[in-house]
Enzyme design. Structure first.
Site, PDB file in Angstrom:
ATOM      1  N   SER A  33       0.904  -1.246  -0.124  1.00 24.75           N
ATOM      2  CA  SER A  33       0.087   0.129  -0.001  1.00 24.75           C
ATOM      3  C   SER A  33       0.576   1.351   0.080  1.00 24.75           C
ATOM      4  O   SER A  33       0.282   2.337  -0.152  1.00 24.75           O
ATOM      5  CB  SER A  33      -1.091  -0.033   1.387  1.00 24.75           C
ATOM      6  OG  SER A  33       0.079   0.026   2.524  1.00 24.75           O
ATOM      7  N   HIS A  53      -2.941  -3.028  -5.794  1.00 22.83           N
ATOM      8  CA  HIS A  53      -3.118  -2.664  -4.456  1.00 22.83           C
ATOM      9  C   HIS A  53      -4.704  -2.827  -4.150  1.00 22.83           C
ATOM     10  O   HIS A  53      -5.446  -1.962  -4.570  1.00 22.83           O
ATOM     11  CB  HIS A  53      -2.783  -1.289  -3.863  1.00 22.83           C
ATOM     12  CG  HIS A  53      -2.914  -0.867  -2.658  1.00 22.83           C
ATOM     13  ND1 HIS A  53      -3.710   0.417  -2.333  1.00 22.83           N
ATOM     14  CD2 HIS A  53      -2.922  -1.640  -1.559  1.00 22.83           C
ATOM     15  CE1 HIS A  53      -3.791   0.422  -0.812  1.00 22.83           C
ATOM     16  NE2 HIS A  53      -3.566  -1.098  -0.454  1.00 22.83           N
ATOM     17  N   ASN A  79      -4.163   6.112  -0.581  1.00 21.14           N
ATOM     18  CA  ASN A  79      -3.781   6.707   0.661  1.00 21.14           C
ATOM     19  C   ASN A  79      -2.760   8.161   0.537  1.00 21.14           C
ATOM     20  O   ASN A  79      -2.563   8.826   1.542  1.00 21.14           O
ATOM     21  CB  ASN A  79      -2.725   5.586   1.168  1.00 21.14           C
ATOM     22  CG  ASN A  79      -3.186   4.755   1.643  1.00 21.14           C
ATOM     23  OD1 ASN A  79      -4.247   4.704   2.230  1.00 21.14           O
ATOM     24  ND2 ASN A  79      -2.496   3.215   1.322  1.00 21.14           N
ATOM     25  N   GLU A 132      -5.710  -0.325  -7.081  1.00 18.05           N
ATOM     26  CA  GLU A 132      -4.986   0.370  -7.519  1.00 18.05           C
ATOM     27  C   GLU A 132      -3.841  -0.374  -8.424  1.00 18.05           C
ATOM     28  O   GLU A 132      -3.257  -1.160  -7.737  1.00 18.05           O
ATOM     29  CB  GLU A 132      -4.144   1.440  -6.654  1.00 18.05           C
ATOM     30  CG  GLU A 132      -5.376   2.477  -5.855  1.00 18.05           C
ATOM     31  CD  GLU A 132      -4.393   3.051  -4.775  1.00 18.05           C
ATOM     32  OE1 GLU A 132      -4.772   4.358  -4.599  1.00 18.05           O
ATOM     33  OE2 GLU A 132      -3.717   2.470  -3.947  1.00 18.05           O
TER      34      GLU A 132
END
Length: 328
Positions: free
Chosen positions: A222, A243, A293, A255
């Protein structure tokens, strides 16, 4: 540098791409990938002239000899022209990854294995026709991962979201093993071990030596650098980030992350696989935090700082984001 000065931004792009071709002549795969980037640009006489001039200058100073390098340059220009013609037609991939490998059966890995197996059983019988290899180094972790998948499948069966035969087929689709050699002939390996860059780099160095040349590697990290892992694998052109979000079985987003080395074909094929297993893929370059993130963490930090400074209470911060920003 002369092109950048004489021709502005267009010259800078052409000079950069031309230099990329020059420096990658000894790497056939990378050269072909670069041609894919260059092809759409090769559409004007100005572009053609600048490329020709670049190769001519290169030939005059190359250690390989002007005649030999000029011939190579001419051949490259022909390839660029041909590649541009091909680039007008989208490349269709029909690769469903016959054999899939999953490394790590923890919180994320077991969910990825289950999701892929269920897609193969319920959506596309041609998907992973040679099965899914679920690998863990520790027998205890392997058994725990298998138990997690079994409990999730049993729950779906009890809710009549799977038939009895489908539930059995999902578990039969996955081979659970502690033998790393079982991964050697897989087509795609998705790694979901703990977030330790040194451990991951060591793993990919070993996989790069043992797996067949066509195997694609994908890390579920991540936050760690996809590029560092790709280089450690000795096959960076066949490496992507992929991800998933927790819980994998429910969260739709994935992702898919490319580095400067990732082959376009590898990236596109991986994106198609994400769709084949019922997820929605978004494209991102290898940047810290990727997309979610990168946006989420600063948001959370600011929320904590608001509370820490006494500017707002936890309750009011939560209520503000729910009613003002539509957060759940």
């Amino acid at each position: 540098s002369n092109f950048k000065h004489d021709n502005g931004s267009t010259g800078a792009v052409i000079a950069t791409l031309a230099n990329e071709i020059i420096t990658s002549l000894q790497h056939a795969t990378r050269s072909q990938n670069i041609l894919r980037y260059i092809a759409p640009l090769h559409s004007s006489q100005k572009t053609n002239n600048m490329l020709s001039s670049t190769f001519s200058r290169w030939a005059s100073i190359s250690n390989h000899g002007p005649k030999a390098t000029a011939t190579t340059a001419a051949a490259l220009l022909q390839k660029i022209s041909h590649a541009r013609q091909l680039s007008t037609t989208p490349t269709l991939h029909n690769n469903s990854f016959d054999k899939l490998g999953i490394i790590g059966l923890g919180l994320m890995g077991h969910g990825i294995a289950q999701t892929a197996a269920m897609a193969a059983v319920t959506k596309n019988n041609n998907l992973h026709s040679s099965g899914i290899i679920a690998y863990e180094t520790d027998p205890t972790f392997l058994a725990r991962g298998r138990d997690r998948i079994q409990k999730s499948v049993d729950k779906l069966l009890s809710k009549e979201k799977l038939t009895s035969s489908q539930a059995t087929a999902v578990m039969d689709k996955i081979t659970f093993t502690n033998d790393r050699d079982a991964l050697n002939d897989t087509d795609l390996i998705v790694e979901a071990i703990i977030e330790n860059i040194d451990l991951k780099k060591g793993l990919y160095s070993d996989l790069g030596d043992r797996c067949k040349p066509s195997t694609i590697f994908a890390s579920n990290t991540s936050s760690l650098s996809i590029t560092q892992m790709a280089l450690a694998s000795h096959r960076p052109e066949r490496f992507v980030g992929i991800h998933f979000f927790n819980p994998v079985q429910l969260m739709k987003l994935v992702e898919v992350v490319k580095t400067d080395h990732t082959s376009e074909e590898v990236f596109d094929t991986t994106m198609e696989w994400v769709e084949q297993i019922g997820k929605v893929g978004v494209k991102c370059r290898d940047t810290p935090g990727f997309i979610v993130n990168r946006l989420l963490v600063p948001n959370l930090v600011q929320a904590m700082l608001l509370v820490e400074r006494g500017d707002a209470s936890v309750k009011d911060v939560d209520l503000s984001m729910k009613l003002g920003a539509g957060h759940p």
